[in-house]
Design a protein around this motif. Structure first.
Motif, PDB file in Angstrom:
ATOM      1  N   LEU A 117       0.621  15.724  30.129  1.00 26.47           N
ATOM      2  CA  LEU A 117       1.222  16.232  28.897  1.00 26.47           C
ATOM      3  C   LEU A 117       1.378  15.119  27.863  1.00 26.47           C
ATOM      4  O   LEU A 117       1.819  14.028  28.190  1.00 26.47           O
ATOM      5  CB  LEU A 117       2.596  16.830  29.193  1.00 26.47           C
ATOM      6  CG  LEU A 117       2.600  18.076  30.082  1.00 26.47           C
ATOM      7  CD1 LEU A 117       3.972  18.297  30.697  1.00 26.47           C
ATOM      8  CD2 LEU A 117       2.177  19.303  29.272  1.00 26.47           C
ATOM      9  N   ARG A 120      -2.845  18.962  29.235  1.00 23.78           N
ATOM     10  CA  ARG A 120      -2.256  20.261  29.558  1.00 23.78           C
ATOM     11  C   ARG A 120      -1.457  20.826  28.400  1.00 23.78           C
ATOM     12  O   ARG A 120      -1.004  21.973  28.450  1.00 23.78           O
ATOM     13  CB  ARG A 120      -1.351  20.136  30.780  1.00 23.78           C
ATOM     14  CG  ARG A 120      -2.070  19.734  32.065  1.00 23.78           C
ATOM     15  CD  ARG A 120      -1.079  19.542  33.205  1.00 23.78           C
ATOM     16  NE  ARG A 120      -0.377  20.779  33.534  1.00 23.78           N
ATOM     17  CZ  ARG A 120       0.761  20.827  34.227  1.00 23.78           C
ATOM     18  NH1 ARG A 120       1.354  19.702  34.608  1.00 23.78           N
ATOM     19  NH2 ARG A 120       1.325  21.983  34.511  1.00 23.78           N
ATOM     20  N   THR A 150       1.337  19.668  24.837  1.00 24.24           N
ATOM     21  CA  THR A 150       2.223  18.671  24.234  1.00 24.24           C
ATOM     22  C   THR A 150       3.677  19.102  24.355  1.00 24.24           C
ATOM     23  O   THR A 150       4.033  20.230  24.012  1.00 24.24           O
ATOM     24  CB  THR A 150       1.887  18.465  22.743  1.00 24.24           C
ATOM     25  OG1 THR A 150       0.538  18.001  22.622  1.00 24.24           O
ATOM     26  CG2 THR A 150       2.837  17.455  22.102  1.00 24.24           C
ATOM     27  N   ILE A 151       4.487  18.189  24.855  1.00 29.33           N
ATOM     28  CA  ILE A 151       5.941  18.376  24.894  1.00 29.33           C
ATOM     29  C   ILE A 151       6.536  17.854  23.590  1.00 29.33           C
ATOM     30  O   ILE A 151       6.328  16.698  23.227  1.00 29.33           O
ATOM     31  CB  ILE A 151       6.573  17.604  26.059  1.00 29.33           C
ATOM     32  CG1 ILE A 151       6.105  18.148  27.405  1.00 29.33           C
ATOM     33  CG2 ILE A 151       8.097  17.600  25.948  1.00 29.33           C
ATOM     34  CD1 ILE A 151       6.850  19.347  27.906  1.00 29.33           C
ATOM     35  N   GLU A 186       7.480  20.397  35.442  1.00 27.95           N
ATOM     36  CA  GLU A 186       6.050  20.386  35.790  1.00 27.95           C
ATOM     37  C   GLU A 186       5.589  21.772  36.230  1.00 27.95           C
ATOM     38  O   GLU A 186       4.475  22.202  35.908  1.00 27.95           O
ATOM     39  CB  GLU A 186       5.781  19.370  36.883  1.00 27.95           C
ATOM     40  CG  GLU A 186       4.305  19.210  37.195  1.00 27.95           C
ATOM     41  CD  GLU A 186       4.002  18.021  38.077  1.00 27.95           C
ATOM     42  OE1 GLU A 186       2.844  17.567  38.079  1.00 27.95           O
ATOM     43  OE2 GLU A 186       4.923  17.537  38.768  1.00 27.95           O
TER      44      GLU A 186
END
Length: 322
Positions: free
Chosen positions: A71, A43, A45-46, A305
Motif C-alpha cells: 500500500l 494494492r 493508497t492509504i 491488512e
C-alpha cells in the motif's frame, strides 16, 4: 524535499517518497508526503489522518508496515500542528477556527495530491481527531474512498480535570464571548512515561520523545476553547443516527479497551448506531494504537491488512468485540 521531512537516527525517513506543501482551506499551507510501496502493482493508497498534536514523523514505522503490505501512504499534518501553518501568533496553542476547515482540507488533499499522484483504490486510516474528521466528511466521500479504518475515534473525552459536560459548556461560553483563543489547560510539554494515557510501549514512547526533543516546533500545547467547542460539537453531530445512516463506506472502528483519552464506551456506542461500521476491541491497549506494544499493534495491522482492499465485508479477527 530533504528539508521538509525530519529524520533522527532512531526514526529514519522511509525511502521512495515525495514531500511538499499544498494549500488547504482559507489558503492555509499544509505539509504533506506520499510514500510509495516497492510492490508492483500497488494494492492501493492509504490516506493517513493524524490525531491532535501529531506529525508525519511519528508515523514512519507504520508507513513502512503499510508499504510492506503493498500500500502507498499519503498523509499530511493537520492545520495548526506539525509542519503545517499555525493559525495563531502563539504557535503553541492548538486551535481551529471552524471544524469545516478540517473537512475542506481533506477534500482538497484528495483533489490536489492523492487523486493525481497516488494509486487507486483509496482507503482512509485515521486516528482520534483524524477519525472524527473522516466520519464527518464520509457521506461526501462514498465515490472516492473504498474503506475506512478508524483508530480510537475522538467521540468524547475521559479522565479530565473537569467533566466533559463542563468542558463543553465552558468552551462554548468562551467561543461565543470572544475568548475562543484562550488555552484550556496548561502547556506541560512532553509528559513522563509513567501513567501516560497514550501507550504502554516504552521504546516507542521514547522514540517519539527523541523526535520532539530534536524538533519541538512540530508540537503544540493545550487546545483552545474554540478547538474544543468545534470538535466536541462535531462529535455530537457525527454520532447521531441521522448522520451515520448517510455513511455507506465499510468502516472498522478499532477501539482500545484502556483508552485514556476517549471513553471506550463512547466508541462502542458509535458502532452500535453505525450500520456500515464494525467494532474491533483491542483489549489492554491505550489510546495510540499504532504506537502501542507489538501484542496490541499487531492486531491492528492484521485487521487493516485483511480489510484493505479485501473482498469480504469485514475481516475475521480474533479480538473482535462480542
Amino acid at each position: 524535499m530533504d528539508d521538509i521531512l525530519f529524520s533522527t537516527p532512531g526514526n529514519p525517513v522511509p525511502e521512495n517518497h515525495t514531500a511538499g506543501y499544498f494549500e488547504g482551506a482559507r489558503k492555509t499551507k499544509l505539509r504533506y508526503a506520499i510514500f510509495r510501496s516497492e510492490t508492483s502493482p500497488a494494492r492501493g493508497t492509504i490516506v493517513l489522518l493524524q490525531g491532535r498534536n501529531e506529525f508525519i514523523e511519528k508515523y514512519y514505522e507504520t508507513i513502512r508496515d503499510l508499504n510492506a503490505m503493498g500500500l502507498w501512504v499519503a498523509t499530511y499534518d493537520l492545520r495548526g500542528q506539525g509542519g503545517s501553518e499555525r493559525l495563531l501568533k502563539d504557535r503553541r496553542k492548538g486551535h481551529v477556527r471552524r471544524f469545516a476547515d478540517y473537512e475542506r482540507d481533506l477534500e482538497l488533499f484528495l483533489e490536489k495530491v492523492v487523486l493525481p499522484d497516488a494509486r487507486l483504490p483509496f482507503f482512509i486510516l485515521a486516528h482520534s481527531t483524524g477519525a472524527l474528521i473522516a466520519l464527518s466528511v464520509a457521506p461526501r466521500l462514498a465515490n472516492r474512498i473504498d474503506r475506512m479504518a478508524l483508530a480510537a475515534p475522538f467521540v468524547g473525552l475521559t479522565q479530565q480535570a473537569m467533566s466533559e459536560a463542563s468542558i463543553r459548556k465552558l468552551s462554548a461560553f468562551f467561543s461565543f464571548t470572544g475568548l475562543g483563543q484562550k488555552a484550556m489547560g496548561e502547556d506541560r510539554g512532553l509528559r513522563p512515561f509513567e501513567g501516560n494515557p497514550l501507550t504502554s510501549d516504552l521504546t516507542r514512547f521514547q522514540r517519539n520523545g527523541e523526535v520532539i526533543a530534536a524538533r519541538p516546533d512540530l508540537t503544540i500545547g493545550a487546545p483552545t476553547a474554540r478547538w474544543l467547542h468545534e470538535t466536541l460539537t462535531a462529535a455530537t453531530r457525527i454520532t447521531q443516527q441521522a448522520h451515520l445512516t448517510q455513511i455507506t463506506i465499510p468502516t472498522l472502528i478499532l477501539a482500545p479497551m484502556l483508552d485514556g483519552v476517549v471513553p471506550y464506551v463512547a466508541q462502542e456506542a458509535l458502532s452500535r448506531n453505525f450500520r456500515a461500521g464494525q467494532l474491533i476491541t483491542i483489549t489492554g491497549a491505550r489510546h495510540e494504537l499504532l504506537q502501542e506494544r507489538d501484542v496490541y499493534r499487531a492486531q491492528v495491522l492484521a485487521a487493516i491488512e485483511a480489510f484493505m482492499p479485501g473482498t469480504d465485508p469485514m475481516p475475521d479477527v480474533e479480538e473482535s468485540a462480542a
